[in-house]
Design a protein around this motif. Structure first.
Motif, PDB file in Angstrom:
ATOM      1  N   THR A 162       0.146  -1.448   0.396  1.00 44.14           N
ATOM      2  CA  THR A 162       0.114   0.398  -0.279  1.00 44.14           C
ATOM      3  C   THR A 162       0.903   1.558   0.136  1.00 44.14           C
ATOM      4  O   THR A 162       0.378   2.080   0.357  1.00 44.14           O
ATOM      5  CB  THR A 162      -1.004   0.386   1.020  1.00 44.14           C
ATOM      6  OG1 THR A 162      -0.275  -0.213   2.226  1.00 44.14           O
ATOM      7  CG2 THR A 162      -1.687  -1.178   1.200  1.00 44.14           C
ATOM      8  N   THR A 163       2.117   1.666  -0.192  1.00 42.70           N
ATOM      9  CA  THR A 163       2.943   2.461  -0.126  1.00 42.70           C
ATOM     10  C   THR A 163       4.538   2.472  -0.807  1.00 42.70           C
ATOM     11  O   THR A 163       4.333   1.075  -1.344  1.00 42.70           O
ATOM     12  CB  THR A 163       3.817   2.215   1.568  1.00 42.70           C
ATOM     13  OG1 THR A 163       2.156   2.762   2.354  1.00 42.70           O
ATOM     14  CG2 THR A 163       4.705   3.902   1.774  1.00 42.70           C
ATOM     15  N   ASP A 165       1.256   7.043  -0.250  1.00 46.89           N
ATOM     16  CA  ASP A 165      -0.192   5.929   0.591  1.00 46.89           C
ATOM     17  C   ASP A 165      -1.416   5.604  -0.619  1.00 46.89           C
ATOM     18  O   ASP A 165      -1.829   6.533  -0.775  1.00 46.89           O
ATOM     19  CB  ASP A 165      -0.676   6.165   2.372  1.00 46.89           C
ATOM     20  CG  ASP A 165       0.339   5.821   2.625  1.00 46.89           C
ATOM     21  OD1 ASP A 165       1.972   5.056   2.866  1.00 46.89           O
ATOM     22  OD2 ASP A 165       0.755   7.293   3.408  1.00 46.89           O
TER      23      ASP A 165
END
Length: 148
Positions: A82-83, A145
């Motif tokens: 997710t990042t 993010d």
């Protein structure tokens, strides 16, 4: 549908990312011809300085781009589920003659490991290993993010 949020990383976050990694992409240019190559590096967070060991042959494309103190961009990045994080360093690449090496240089260059992708078709005797330093004029980190 995903929502992205981009954030500027702090100096400490930027230094931490650079300390976790040992490879990045070095980009050079001559006129309107770009050249980018993956390389290994060492990073000293104190002076925020990179050390690089660049291997080439006398006739290589890399050698043609390594003129006196070329302006460069160096990129290091990472991602997980997710990042996405990236650091961009802009500045002049300075050649460090072996005759000027100090004990401090040797210690810093010891952290610049050879990456696995560094393979050569030429005999080792034909390779030139030069040491360079990059003290960036600009050093910035970004984090994106993604919420899923």
């Amino acid at each position: 549908m995903t929502v992205e949020q981009q954030t500027v990383m702090t100096g400490a976050e930027t230094d931490a990312l650079l300390g976790r990694h040992e490879t990045g992409v070095l980009s050079l240019a001559r006129g309107d011809e770009p050249y980018a190559v993956p390389i290994s590096y060492g990073y000293d967070a104190g002076p925020r300085q990179f050390c690089m060991r660049l291997v080439s042959t006398p006739e290589s494309r890399k050698r043609r781009f390594l003129t006196d103190s070329p302006r460069v961009r160096f990129v290091v990045y990472e991602e997980d589920e997710t990042t996405y994080r990236s650091v961009i360093a802009d500045g002049r690449l300075e050649h460090l003659p072996k005759s000027e090496l100090t004990a401090d240089h040797v210690e810093r260059y010891g952290s610049a490991k050879r990456p696995l992708f560094e393979m050569w078709g030429e005999p080792k005797a034909d390779l030139t290993i030069d040491l360079y330093e990059l003290e960036p004029d600009e050093l910035s980190g970004r984090r994106i993010d993604v919420e899923q």
